[in-house]
Scaffold this motif. Structure first.
Motif, mmCIF file in Angstrom:
data_model
loop_
_atom_site.group_PDB
_atom_site.id
_atom_site.type_symbol
_atom_site.label_atom_id
_atom_site.label_comp_id
_atom_site.label_asym_id
_atom_site.label_seq_id
_atom_site.Cartn_x
_atom_site.Cartn_y
_atom_site.Cartn_z
ATOM 1 N N HIS A 118 3.815 -0.110 9.202
ATOM 2 C CA HIS A 118 5.051 0.472 10.389
ATOM 3 C C HIS A 118 5.667 -0.860 11.292
ATOM 4 O O HIS A 118 4.945 -1.073 12.201
ATOM 5 C CB HIS A 118 4.436 1.621 10.966
ATOM 6 C CG HIS A 118 5.128 2.433 11.718
ATOM 7 N ND1 HIS A 118 4.757 3.750 11.918
ATOM 8 C CD2 HIS A 118 5.764 2.446 12.767
ATOM 9 C CE1 HIS A 118 5.275 4.867 12.737
ATOM 10 N NE2 HIS A 118 6.566 3.538 13.621
ATOM 11 N N HIS A 144 9.427 -2.179 12.982
ATOM 12 C CA HIS A 144 11.193 -1.495 13.404
ATOM 13 C C HIS A 144 11.678 -2.518 14.056
ATOM 14 O O HIS A 144 11.216 -3.723 13.946
ATOM 15 C CB HIS A 144 10.958 -0.483 15.090
ATOM 16 C CG HIS A 144 10.441 1.007 15.100
ATOM 17 N ND1 HIS A 144 11.370 1.759 14.303
ATOM 18 C CD2 HIS A 144 9.345 1.497 14.672
ATOM 19 C CE1 HIS A 144 10.252 3.068 14.282
ATOM 20 N NE2 HIS A 144 8.777 2.845 14.814
ATOM 21 N N HIS A 170 13.931 4.952 12.979
ATOM 22 C CA HIS A 170 14.285 5.653 13.011
ATOM 23 C C HIS A 170 15.002 6.830 12.134
ATOM 24 O O HIS A 170 16.142 5.771 12.417
ATOM 25 C CB HIS A 170 14.042 5.963 14.572
ATOM 26 C CG HIS A 170 12.581 5.717 15.540
ATOM 27 N ND1 HIS A 170 11.228 6.581 15.019
ATOM 28 C CD2 HIS A 170 12.326 4.899 16.256
ATOM 29 C CE1 HIS A 170 10.755 6.235 16.179
ATOM 30 N NE2 HIS A 170 11.512 4.732 16.460
ATOM 31 N N GLU A 191 10.949 6.076 9.609
ATOM 32 C CA GLU A 191 10.161 6.533 10.405
ATOM 33 C C GLU A 191 10.888 7.820 10.697
ATOM 34 O O GLU A 191 11.638 7.703 11.579
ATOM 35 C CB GLU A 191 9.548 6.050 11.499
ATOM 36 C CG GLU A 191 8.935 7.418 12.243
ATOM 37 C CD GLU A 191 8.401 6.660 13.655
ATOM 38 O OE1 GLU A 191 8.690 5.792 13.841
ATOM 39 O OE2 GLU A 191 7.090 7.631 14.688
ATOM 40 N N ASP A 197 3.367 -0.552 14.641
ATOM 41 C CA ASP A 197 4.104 0.331 14.571
ATOM 42 C C ASP A 197 4.987 -0.558 16.116
ATOM 43 O O ASP A 197 5.796 -0.095 17.106
ATOM 44 C CB ASP A 197 3.789 1.235 15.379
ATOM 45 C CG ASP A 197 5.264 2.571 15.805
ATOM 46 O OD1 ASP A 197 5.972 2.320 15.995
ATOM 47 O OD2 ASP A 197 4.701 3.742 16.426
ATOM 48 N N HIS A 253 8.062 -3.043 18.047
ATOM 49 C CA HIS A 253 9.466 -2.890 18.653
ATOM 50 C C HIS A 253 9.637 -4.030 18.658
ATOM 51 O O HIS A 253 11.009 -4.707 19.545
ATOM 52 C CB HIS A 253 10.097 -1.900 19.227
ATOM 53 C CG HIS A 253 8.869 -0.298 19.323
ATOM 54 N ND1 HIS A 253 8.252 -0.263 18.238
ATOM 55 C CD2 HIS A 253 10.147 0.649 18.999
ATOM 56 C CE1 HIS A 253 8.058 1.453 18.007
ATOM 57 N NE2 HIS A 253 9.503 1.510 18.564
#
Ligand SMILES: [Zn+2]
Ligand SMILES: [Zn+2]
Length: 236
Positions: free
Chosen positions: A8, A10, A41, A74, A192, A194
């Motif tokens: 996961h 981004h 996303h 996501e 996750d 970023h």
């Protein structure tokens, strides 16, 4: 404990993350990761790209800097029946699909509705896992949810970002891990991230797994070989 695949991550495409796919792949390569899931996303998050963005993944390489790229998303859960903001024709193009509840999109409707939302989403044949199910902004009946994930042969996510930044997430995550052990459910451990510097960084998750004495054979992304066999098994 090292996880060979980060499930996961981004990029700038999410609109509120700081690094490109190339930068994430370079960071992954530097610390010895073998794969990363690109999971920007879905469009209900204000700054995220439209769903047809997914059709461009076909033009991109399978490996960048020697790191395997799993093209994912996501996806947002948009109502309590588990509707999603990515159409099936795009969901089916993904290597791996995460669905999540986000407060920008949907707020808690209480235990019954929140549980219905994740049950609906995980029953979409293209969805592999629910993002950060430990998010204390929602009230999920974990026993019901984890049993359903077991029945479907899907995954539970242990999300570093959630553990680090959401008060109360750790307690919920432990409940989920205990149920995964009880029902023999595999987990995916993710950063996750970023920003590229956080790719592959899962320190809180690792500590929790060690403290919980969690069986390593249930960690789907511990090795790339294991993650690839999961991906092959979910081929739609
Ligand atoms: Zn999320
Ligand atoms: Zn995320």
């Amino acid at each position: 404990m090292r996880f060979e695949v980060d499930t996961h991550t981004h990029t700038v495409l999410s609109g509120h993350a700081q690094s490109t796919l190339l930068e994430n792949a370079a960071a992954a390569s530097e610390i010895g990761l073998k794969g990363i899931v690109l999971s920007d996303h879905g469009p209900s998050i204000q700054s995220a790209p439209p769903d047809f963005n997914i059709s461009t993944f076909a033009y991109f390489p399978k490996y960048i800097h020697g790191v395997k790229i799993y093209y994912g998303c996501e996806v947002n859960i948009t109502d309590y029946s588990g509707s999603l903001d990515i159409r099936d024709k795009y969901l089916q193009m993904l290597d791996y699909a995460i669905a999540g509840l986000h407060s920008f999109v949907i707020t808690s409707g209480g235990r019954a509705k929140d549980t219905d939302a994740v049950m609906g989403a995980i029953n979409n044949k293209y969805i592999d896992v629910i993002a950060h199910p430990d998010n204390p902004s929602y009230d999920i009946d974990y026993e019901v949810f984890v049993k359903e994930v077991a029945r479907l042969g899907k995954l539970i996510e242990l999300n570093e970002h959630s553990l680090d930044y959401r008060d109360g997430a750790a307690e919920n995550a432990v409940l989920c891990l205990d149920l995964c052990k009880k029902h023999d459910v595999r987990i995916a451990v993710s950063s996750d991230a970023h920003i590229s510097l956080n790719v592959g960084v899962c320190n809180s998750a690792t500590k929790m797994l060690e403290a919980n004495n969690f069986p390593s054979e249930l960690i789907v992304n511990l090795t790339q070989e294991r993650f690839d066999s999961y991906i092959a098994s979910r081929a739609k």
